[in-house]
Design an enzyme around this catalytic site. Structure first.
Site, short mmCIF file in Angstrom:
data_model
loop_
_atom_site.label_atom_id
_atom_site.label_comp_id
_atom_site.label_asym_id
_atom_site.label_seq_id
_atom_site.Cartn_x
_atom_site.Cartn_y
_atom_site.Cartn_z
N GLY A 54 0.78 -1.24 0.00
CA GLY A 54 0.00 0.00 0.00
C GLY A 54 0.81 1.28 0.00
O GLY A 54 0.34 2.30 -0.49
N GLU A 108 3.50 4.37 6.28
CA GLU A 108 2.31 3.53 6.15
C GLU A 108 1.21 4.30 5.41
O GLU A 108 1.04 5.50 5.62
CB GLU A 108 1.87 3.09 7.57
N ASP A 112 -5.80 1.99 10.38
CA ASP A 112 -7.18 1.54 10.53
C ASP A 112 -7.33 1.04 11.96
O ASP A 112 -7.44 1.84 12.89
CB ASP A 112 -7.40 0.44 9.47
N GLY A 114 -4.99 -0.38 13.74
CA GLY A 114 -3.74 -0.13 14.46
C GLY A 114 -2.91 -1.40 14.65
O GLY A 114 -1.76 -1.32 15.07
N LEU A 117 0.60 -1.31 12.59
CA LEU A 117 1.65 -0.44 13.11
C LEU A 117 2.09 -0.86 14.50
O LEU A 117 3.27 -0.79 14.82
CB LEU A 117 1.17 1.01 13.13
N LYS A 140 -7.93 6.68 9.98
CA LYS A 140 -9.37 6.46 10.19
C LYS A 140 -9.61 6.35 11.71
O LYS A 140 -9.63 5.23 12.24
CB LYS A 140 -9.80 5.13 9.57
N ASP A 168 -5.68 -0.45 -2.40
CA ASP A 168 -6.39 -1.30 -3.36
C ASP A 168 -7.64 -1.92 -2.75
O ASP A 168 -7.85 -1.89 -1.54
CB ASP A 168 -5.47 -2.45 -3.78
N ARG A 174 -5.17 0.34 -7.39
CA ARG A 174 -3.98 0.76 -6.65
C ARG A 174 -3.26 1.94 -7.30
O ARG A 174 -2.64 2.75 -6.63
CB ARG A 174 -3.01 -0.44 -6.57
P1 XMP Z 1 -4.67 -1.85 10.46
O1 XMP Z 1 -6.09 -2.29 10.74
O2 XMP Z 1 -3.69 -2.92 10.82
O3 XMP Z 1 -4.68 -1.69 8.91
O4 XMP Z 1 -4.37 -0.50 11.08
C1 XMP Z 1 -3.70 -1.16 8.21
C2 XMP Z 1 -3.72 -1.78 6.84
O5 XMP Z 1 -5.05 -2.09 6.41
C3 XMP Z 1 -5.24 -1.80 5.07
N1 XMP Z 1 -6.39 -0.89 4.96
C4 XMP Z 1 -6.90 -0.42 3.83
N2 XMP Z 1 -6.52 -0.61 2.56
N3 XMP Z 1 -8.27 0.80 1.84
C5 XMP Z 1 -7.23 0.00 1.56
O6 XMP Z 1 -6.89 -0.16 0.41
C6 XMP Z 1 -8.72 1.04 3.09
O7 XMP Z 1 -9.69 1.80 3.27
C7 XMP Z 1 -7.98 0.40 4.14
N4 XMP Z 1 -8.13 0.39 5.49
C8 XMP Z 1 -7.13 -0.42 5.95
C9 XMP Z 1 -3.95 -1.20 4.61
O8 XMP Z 1 -3.23 -2.20 3.95
C10 XMP Z 1 -3.22 -0.80 5.85
O9 XMP Z 1 -1.83 -0.93 5.70
MG MG Z 2 -0.72 -1.19 4.17
#
Ligand code: XMP
Ligand code: MG
Length: 186
Positions: A54, A108, A112, A114, A117, A140, A168, A174
């Site tokens: 990403g 990053e 989302d 977390g 990270l 978010k 994506d 992407r």
């Molecule tokens: P977490 O939940 O671990 O997520 O904080 C981070 C990873 O989730 C993916 N992600 C998204 N990818 N559109 C995307 O294309 C989105 O709206 C989205 N929300 C989360 C992303 O890979 C990120 O690194």
């Molecule tokens: Mg990612």
């Protein structure tokens, strides 16, 4: 010659452009300025670690705006299938640089829940770097499950699925130059 760049049109499952290409570029400029200032006088090396896939476009754009010495590295993780988080982060490809006594900046695309990270920060801190900081283009806040400290942040967005600029949906969209909100139709 004389032809303009074709910007892919919105399709039926792309609802609206949330952040256009110019706004992304201006924000990445500002973040690069902040990083140039913050790391101007560090002892030792700065390592940017882009989180694949990403963050590959963000990392490429950001690093070309840095005027301070740095190296670029990547790590590949996976925790998603479609648009559902599993909370189960898998390491698919590790970094190559030795992080000991180096300053690590994680790049990053989106924060989302977390989980990603949180996993990365813990994992990197165990490698005895001089510092570990985080840059996240999109945040978010409504989705946070694990508390994570963000040092540099691009934009706050609502709890919608977004694609483009590296992001994506099952590998689609992407390489759109903008960030769009999408609703999967199938
Ligand atoms: P977490 O939940 O671990 O997520 O904080 C981070 C990873 O989730 C993916 N992600 C998204 N990818 N559109 C995307 O294309 C989105 O709206 C989205 N929300 C989360 C992303 O890979 C990120 O690194
Ligand atoms: Mg990612």
């Amino acid at each position: 010659m004389g032809s303009s760049l074709a910007i892919p049109a919105l399709t039926k499952d792309l609802v609206r452009v949330l952040i256009d290409a110019d706004s992304i570029s201006r924000r990445v400029d500002e973040l690069a300025h902040q990083i140039n200032d913050a790391y101007a006088n560090i002892e030792g090396r700065l390592i940017l670690v882009g989180v694949l896939k990403g963050s590959f476009i963000l990392t490429a754009d950001l690093c070309r705006k840095l005027t301070i010495p740095h190296v670029v590295d990547f790590i590949a993780l996976s925790s998603y299938s479609g648009d559902r988080t599993s909370g189960n982060v898998r390491l698919l490809m590790d970094t190559r640089e030795n992080m000991e006594d180096k300053h690590v900046l994680i790049i990053e695309d989106i924060l989302d829940s977390g989980y990603t990270l949180d996993y990365l920060i813990r994992n990197f801190k165990a490698r005895k770097p001089a510092s570990v900081k985080t840059l996240v283009l999109l945040d978010k806040p409504d989705r946070h499950t694990v508390p994570v400290e963000i040092d540099y942040q691009g934009f706050t967005i609502p709890d919608v699925w977004v694609v483009g600029y590296g992001l994506d949906y099952n590998e689609r969209y992407r390489t759109l130059p903008y960030i769009a909100e999408m609703y999967p139709q199938e």
